[in-house]
Structure formats: C-alpha cells, structure tokens
Design a protein around this motif. Structure first.
Motif, PDB file in Angstrom:
ATOM      1  N   PHE A 212       0.882  -1.158  -0.099  1.00  0.00           N
ATOM      2  CA  PHE A 212      -0.021   0.070   0.105  1.00  0.00           C
ATOM      3  C   PHE A 212       0.945   1.289   0.041  1.00  0.00           C
ATOM      4  CE2 PHE A 212      -1.660   3.444   2.410  1.00  0.00           C
ATOM      5  CZ  PHE A 212      -3.054   3.667   1.488  1.00  0.00           C
ATOM      6  N   PHE A 213       1.746   1.404   0.768  1.00  0.00           N
ATOM      7  CA  PHE A 213       2.729   2.493   0.862  1.00  0.00           C
ATOM      8  C   PHE A 213       3.624   2.448  -0.205  1.00  0.00           C
ATOM      9  CE2 PHE A 213       1.340   2.492   5.473  1.00  0.00           C
ATOM     10  CZ  PHE A 213       0.976   3.689   5.482  1.00  0.00           C
ATOM     11  N   GLU A 214       3.912   1.442  -0.829  1.00  0.00           N
ATOM     12  CA  GLU A 214       4.777   1.768  -2.095  1.00  0.00           C
ATOM     13  C   GLU A 214       4.038   2.222  -3.304  1.00  0.00           C
ATOM     14  OE1 GLU A 214       5.700  -2.286  -3.281  1.00  0.00           O
ATOM     15  OE2 GLU A 214       6.945  -2.919  -1.592  1.00  0.00           O
ATOM     16  N   GLY A 215       2.463   1.872  -3.084  1.00  0.00           N
ATOM     17  CA  GLY A 215       1.647   2.423  -4.201  1.00  0.00           C
ATOM     18  C   GLY A 215       1.570   3.946  -3.736  1.00  0.00           C
ATOM     19  N   ALA A 216       1.296   4.318  -2.500  1.00  0.00           N
ATOM     20  CA  ALA A 216       1.149   5.758  -2.124  1.00  0.00           C
ATOM     21  C   ALA A 216       2.150   6.621  -2.696  1.00  0.00           C
ATOM     22  CB  ALA A 216       0.847   5.751  -0.572  1.00  0.00           C
ATOM     23  N   LYS A 217       3.445   6.103  -2.406  1.00  0.00           N
ATOM     24  CA  LYS A 217       4.837   6.740  -2.902  1.00  0.00           C
ATOM     25  C   LYS A 217       4.728   7.044  -4.453  1.00  0.00           C
ATOM     26  CE  LYS A 217       7.534   5.142   0.982  1.00  0.00           C
ATOM     27  NZ  LYS A 217       8.802   4.383   1.429  1.00  0.00           N
ATOM     28  N   ALA A 218       4.507   6.014  -4.954  1.00  0.00           N
ATOM     29  CA  ALA A 218       4.423   5.891  -6.451  1.00  0.00           C
ATOM     30  C   ALA A 218       3.255   7.074  -7.056  1.00  0.00           C
ATOM     31  CB  ALA A 218       4.062   4.651  -7.196  1.00  0.00           C
ATOM     32  N   LEU A 219       2.315   6.786  -6.379  1.00  0.00           N
ATOM     33  CA  LEU A 219       1.115   7.986  -6.772  1.00  0.00           C
ATOM     34  C   LEU A 219       1.669   9.348  -6.398  1.00  0.00           C
ATOM     35  CD1 LEU A 219      -1.890   5.620  -5.851  1.00  0.00           C
ATOM     36  CD2 LEU A 219      -1.280   6.539  -8.092  1.00  0.00           C
ATOM     37  N   LYS A 220       2.473   9.520  -5.370  1.00  0.00           N
ATOM     38  CA  LYS A 220       2.654  11.048  -5.043  1.00  0.00           C
ATOM     39  C   LYS A 220       3.633  11.608  -6.209  1.00  0.00           C
ATOM     40  CE  LYS A 220       5.109  13.801  -1.637  1.00  0.00           C
ATOM     41  NZ  LYS A 220       5.992  13.818  -0.408  1.00  0.00           N
ATOM     42  N   GLU A 221       4.582  10.503  -6.475  1.00  0.00           N
ATOM     43  CA  GLU A 221       5.773  10.804  -7.548  1.00  0.00           C
ATOM     44  C   GLU A 221       4.840  11.057  -8.787  1.00  0.00           C
ATOM     45  OE1 GLU A 221       8.308   7.718  -7.794  1.00  0.00           O
ATOM     46  OE2 GLU A 221       8.993   8.047  -5.859  1.00  0.00           O
ATOM     47  N   ALA A 222       3.657  10.523  -9.094  1.00  0.00           N
ATOM     48  CA  ALA A 222       2.825  10.932 -10.465  1.00  0.00           C
ATOM     49  C   ALA A 222       1.993  12.223 -10.146  1.00  0.00           C
ATOM     50  CB  ALA A 222       2.002   9.813 -10.533  1.00  0.00           C
ATOM     51  N   GLY A 223       2.140  12.898  -9.161  1.00  0.00           N
ATOM     52  CA  GLY A 223       1.389  14.245  -9.184  1.00  0.00           C
ATOM     53  C   GLY A 223       0.349  14.256  -8.559  1.00  0.00           C
ATOM     54  N   ILE A 224      -0.427  13.562  -8.086  1.00  0.00           N
ATOM     55  CA  ILE A 224      -1.789  13.256  -7.854  1.00  0.00           C
ATOM     56  C   ILE A 224      -1.977  14.349  -6.883  1.00  0.00           C
ATOM     57  CG2 ILE A 224      -2.014  11.028  -8.624  1.00  0.00           C
ATOM     58  CD1 ILE A 224      -2.532  10.339  -5.622  1.00  0.00           C
ATOM     59  N   ASP A 225      -3.219  14.867  -6.768  1.00  0.00           N
ATOM     60  CA  ASP A 225      -3.602  15.957  -5.717  1.00  0.00           C
ATOM     61  C   ASP A 225      -4.300  15.167  -4.289  1.00  0.00           C
ATOM     62  OD1 ASP A 225      -3.527  18.476  -6.994  1.00  0.00           O
ATOM     63  OD2 ASP A 225      -4.741  17.753  -8.417  1.00  0.00           O
ATOM     64  N   ALA A 226      -4.783  14.151  -4.424  1.00  0.00           N
ATOM     65  CA  ALA A 226      -5.087  13.434  -3.192  1.00  0.00           C
ATOM     66  C   ALA A 226      -5.115  12.105  -3.253  1.00  0.00           C
ATOM     67  CB  ALA A 226      -6.721  13.881  -2.735  1.00  0.00           C
ATOM     68  N   ILE A 227      -5.067  11.254  -2.427  1.00  0.00           N
ATOM     69  CA  ILE A 227      -5.301   9.889  -2.359  1.00  0.00           C
ATOM     70  C   ILE A 227      -6.650   9.288  -1.543  1.00  0.00           C
ATOM     71  CG2 ILE A 227      -3.746   9.179  -0.312  1.00  0.00           C
ATOM     72  CD1 ILE A 227      -2.862   6.647  -1.594  1.00  0.00           C
ATOM     73  N   THR A 228      -7.490   8.907  -2.224  1.00  0.00           N
ATOM     74  CA  THR A 228      -8.578   8.494  -1.521  1.00  0.00           C
ATOM     75  C   THR A 228      -8.668   7.056  -1.068  1.00  0.00           C
ATOM     76  OG1 THR A 228     -10.122   7.760  -3.251  1.00  0.00           O
ATOM     77  CG2 THR A 228      -9.669  10.025  -3.587  1.00  0.00           C
TER      78      THR A 228
END
Length: 620
Positions: free
Chosen positions: A338-354
C-alpha cells in the motif's frame, strides 16, 4: 367540565408511557398498528393508567403519520389506525378521563432533512383523523425541532378551538436543539395559540426540574411536564428503565411548586409511576406564582474558525485539471505494498489519495489510520470515505471529530454497500442516517454544532464530496439526486467509474448546469474476468459489450489484457479532459502501477489541453 376549565383550578394527572409497556410485553413491531390488531391490549394499558389515578390519557398515535408508518408499509392505513386509537382510548376512559389525540414530532437528530412541506402534508392527514373522532384536545409531544412544532401548531390553531398542548424535548436543560432558550421557545408557542406548554421525554425528573426552575409562568397558558423514568439500561438484549416510582412521588411536589398543572410520564414510566404522582397531587390546587431562579440566555455559537493546511479540492478542480486516485486499504495487516503504491502515486503528481471505507462491505484496515500515516509520513492529502453502514450516529460524529483533530478535512459521504454483500454476511447494517443526512450533519459541524445541536467550541473545516452513480438508465434522475445533495451541503462530486465515451458525453450534457464540480471516475480493467465481474456483480458499474468483447479476446494473454485496459482508460481520459477538470482513478487490486501510469498520462494530457501552466501549478 371541559379539560381547560378543570385545569384552571386543579392539577391533572396524565398517563405514562405506552411504548414502554408494549415493549416489556415482548412487542417489537409497529406499536400504532396494535390499535387495529390488538385493541384489547391497548385498552388494558389505558385502563391501567386510569386505575392508577390518571385524569388524562393520550391516544396510541405518537407515530401514526404517513412518514413514520411508511417504514412498516402502513402509510395507507393512517385513517384506520388513528380512528381505532381514539376509539380504544374512549372505550377505556368512559367518563373517567379526558382523551388527548397524540401527534409526535417527526424531525429529530436523524431526520432533520425532512422538509416542512412533507411535515405539513403528513400532519394534516393525521390531525383531521383525530379531529373527526372527537378527542378532547391535541397533544403535540417530543418535538426537538422548534420550526416543526411552530408549523403544526399554526395549522392546528386555525382549524380547531380544541385545547392544544405543545411539548418540546430539550437538547440539554434549558436549551433546545437549535440553541433557543426554553423561555423564548415557550413564549413563541404561547403566541401561536398553545393552551398548555411543557416538556417531555429525554430528561428525567432531576434535569426537567432544573429546566422548570428557569421557566417563567406563561401569560395565559398552563405548564405541563412528562419526564422520563430515567436513562435506559440495556441488559440481556433488552432495554429497560430503572426509575423508582417512589422517586417520582418525592419529585411530584417539586413539579407543582414550579407551576406545573398537567403532569404525566414519558419513556420508562408505568402505572406505578403515575400512581405515585397521583398519591401526592390528585385533586390538589396549582400554584399561581413562582420565583425563577435564573434565566437561560441565548446560547450564541462563538466557535473558533477552523484552519485548513491545504486548499479544498473543490476549489482546485474549479481552477485547473485535478487528478485524485483511490487506493484501497489492505485486507491484511501487511501495508508495505500500500505504501509503495502511495509513494508512486505521489511521484505521479496526484492531488489526493482517496481511501475507501470497507468497500463492498469487506473488512480492511481503517482508512482513518492509513490516511493519517499517508499525511504524516508522505505529506499527501488523504480523502477519507465515510459510509453510513458501519457506524451509528454517535460513532459517525466521533469519527468525524477524530478526522478533524488529525487534520484530515477532505471526506466523501456515502451510504455504503449493505453488510450482507461482504465477507461478514451476518453483520448488521446500521444506516442511522442516509448520505443526504450525513452531508447535512457534516456541514453542521462546519458551523461548530454537533449532530444534536450542541456547541463544539470550534468549527470543523470539512470539504464534502458526494457520490454520483451515472451508470443508471436515467442520468436525469441521478442528477436530481446531485441537486438534492448540493442543497444539503455537498461541495463537489466523485463518480462511479465510467467505461464509455458516450456515457461521459451524456453525463456532461446533464450536469453542465451544476456549480459543484465533478471528478469523473475511471478504472483500468485488468482482464476479461475482472470486466465481467464488475459488470455483472458490482452495484453501480456497467461496462459496454464492445469493451467486454475486447477484453475477452485477450483472455489467454493477461499482460496484453492489462495493457488493453490501460489503453481503453487513456482514451477515456482524453474525452473526459475535454469535458471535465476532475479525474478520479480507481486502483484495482492494489495494482498501483496502472493508476500511476494513468495519473502521469492525465497530467500530461491536461498540459496539452490546458497548457504547461497546469503541470507547474499541480506540482507546487
């Protein structure tokens, strides 16, 4: 002698609870329907109160209105139930007691969103039924909402000269749910024509007397009090009250000293409680003067304004394209992926993780805990889904207060899938409130008021998203729901996943008039089985036959099928960004590499559509 003539010179003893006795007998259905199916049981209870000393009894019609009977499929039986209730009470009373037609409040903490027009229609139907049966007066009891009581009282006073008793239920001693002081509320009710003013329910004798000490004697009306026996206890699967009848006897003179002329009982009281009051007050004369110890002042809300550390999503998506991504909390305790995914999504520049709230009623790690860790350790904005399914109204408010305390102010209010569809099919679904009511209540927290109207001492700063399902036969009807959610306080919307350009265009055409922005849901398919499952078994999701055929053609090639799912979603992103600013990507099976790639693509595509300024602003 009429009811009011008797009350001028004598204290009258009223009856106690009806529902408490029926419940104690093992009845756990619609109490009002028993007027038809078991009239002898209702008459026995009326007679028991009269034998105990009651001068006044009330009909078993507290919830015998269209809106409340609808819960039991009895909405077409309003006339029959009310008529039978009056007949039962009259048969039991004979010439020994007055019969008051009872009408209970509809709006409460859980039903604050019922409109005044709905209340008027429901009230008039029940009101006229009671009048036609010849009651001696009308008792309006357990009204939490002053506007509702004023509305029905105004109608009743225009239509009848019968005595009207108006009783409110307090949020706390001296204060109504809307923070109106009790003296102000009673004065307003007296000016609208109430003959008797009073309190009932929620409070026991101690706190009700505490309030009565603040109440001035009305100019023309009389005072009434129907206290509860005590707070309810819950033992061996049943509710019960432990209030001592002798305690009521000892309190009776105190009620008289505070100017009460009509005294009975509410929840938990029995014929024994009424007998105890009658022993002290039967045929006694009322007091005509009293000393008011102190007056409750208007409780102004002086809550401190809440501060947000980030701009609300509804403002961001109005200014520029915005991408948010759902990453479900894991169903097991290992959170590494889960946290691997969250880090990758942060690097992708998203505005929020739901973070979903046990989606499909399947148990997962608390989204509140993961949201806090995502915010604290990764510096990402968590958007917390809140389902009505798993928490009662107490738990919902506690949960929201916790989110505010932790600095998580972005929430999605949803009804939630029924518990029976999940991995604990024997679990119960709570649904104390609907998503509409939850949105309204969260908005109330933003005003510094609890769900029940108490001052929280601080305003919350929630940005509230509402759910939108466009995958229905009539998008127009779905949009009506959106408009209603906007009225209740929704700031923006997040949709279920869409799988066709035609549906995107249809949604745009039907929602372009809305001021609240929409994040369009898109979800990459991982294969044919995934597509068929979503289409056939998941509520709110429909996938076109052409797309399912494309995925089916690659059933034996899982990598190519996943790639095809990505390409389908990219095509949808192209269309969506021509129509909407908000993209909501849903990650399947924690395969964050799929939504990470799509988030990057969406940002790049947005820069082409909107210009390079979008990429720069979204990174800041």
């Amino acid at each position: 002698m009429t009811f009011l003539e008797k009350l001028k010179n004598q204290i009258l003893i009223a009856d106690g609870a009806m529902g408490t006795l029926l419940y104690s007998f093992g009845t756990d259905s619609c109490f009002e329907e028993l007027n038809l199916s078991h009239p002898e049981k209702i008459q026995e209870i009326h007679k028991a109160y009269i034998d105990a000393g009651a001068d006044v009894i009330q009909t078993n019609t507290y919830a015998a209105n269209y809106l409340k009977l609808q819960r039991y499929g009895l909405e077409d039986s309003v006339k029959e139930i009310n008529a039978a209730a009056v007949q039962n009470a009259k048969k039991a009373a004979g010439d020994q007691a007055y019969v008051l037609g009872t009408i209970g409040g509809i709006r409460g903490i859980k039903s604050s969103t019922v409109t005044i027009e709905e209340i008027k229609r429901s009230f008039r139907e029940q009101f006229y039924c009671l009048l036609l049966e010849g009651v001696d007066g009308l008792l309006f009891e357990t009204f939490y909402d002053l506007e509702e009581l004023e509305t029905v009282l105004t109608i009743a006073r225009k239509e009848t000269k019968l005595p009207l008793i108006a009783q409110v239920s307090l949020q706390e001693p001296g204060i109504l749910q809307d923070r109106t002081p009790i003296n102000e509320a009673l004065k307003r009710l007296e000016n609208l024509g109430a003959d008797v003013l009073g309190l009932n329910c929620r409070l026991g004798p101690h706190h009700m007397l505490e309030t009565l000490e603040q109440i001035e004697l009305p100019s023309h009306a009389f005072l009434s009090a129907y206290p509860n026996a005590s707070l309810p206890a819950y033992t061996d699967g049943k509710f019960h009250y432990e209030g001592d009848a002798d305690y009521f006897r000892k309190s009776a003179q105190a009620f008289r000293n505070e100017g009460v002329r009509l005294i009975g009982g509410c929840c938990g009281t029995t014929p024994e409680h009424i007998r105890a009051i009658a022993l002290e007050l039967k045929n006694s004369t009322p007091v005509t003067e009293k000393v008011v110890k102190f007056k409750a002042k208007k409780m102004a809300i002086e809550s401190r304004a809440a501060k947000r550390d980030v701009q609300p999503l509804e403002e961001i998506v109005k200014e520029r394209p915005s991408v948010i991504v759902e990453l479900d909390p894991p169903r097991k305790l290992d959170t590494s992926k889960f946290f691997e995914g969250a880090k990758a999504l942060k690097e992708a520049g998203i505005d929020a993780i739901t973070l979903a709230d046990n989606s499909l009623a399947q148990v997962r790690i608390s989204n509140e805990s993961l949201g806090y860790l995502v915010k604290k350790e990764l510096g990402m904005r968590p958007l917390i889904h809140i389902a009505c399914r798993d928490r009662n109204i107490i738990g919902l408010q506690s949960h929201l207060m916790g989110l505010h305390t932790l600095g998580m102010h972005d929430v999605l209010a949803i009804t939630g899938d029924p518990a029976r569809v999940g991995d604990f099919p024997g679990a119960s679904s709570v649904y104390d409130v609907s998503s509409f009511e939850l949105i309204h209540m969260i908005k109330q927290l933003n005003e510094g008021l609890s769900f029940s109207g108490k001052d929280l001492g601080q305003k919350t700063a929630f940005s509230i998203a509402g759910a939108f399902n466009p995958n229905v036969r009539s998008v127009e009807k779905a949009v009506i729901r959106l408009e209603k959610k906007i009225q209740f306080g929704a700031d923006y919307f997040i949709s279920q996943p869409v799988f066709s350009e035609e549906k995107l265009i249809e949604v745009y055409e039907n929602t372009k008039h809305l001021k609240a922005p929409i994040y369009i849901g898109l979800m990459p398919l991982t294969g044919s089985r995934n597509a068929e499952f979503l289409h056939n078994e998941v509520p709110g999701i429909k996938i076109s036959q052409s797309i399912r055929d494309r995925m089916a053609a690659l059933s034996d090639h899982p990598l190519q099928a996943a790639r095809e799912g990505i390409e389908i979603t990219k095509s949808l992103i192209d269309t969506a960004l021509d129509l909407f600013n908000g993209i909501y990507l849903i990650t399947p099976f924690l395969r964050y590499e799929l939504t990470s790639e799509l988030a990057i693509y969406a940002r790049q595509r947005a820069s082409q559509v909107r210009g390079n300024s979008y990429v720069e602003s979204s990174i800041k």
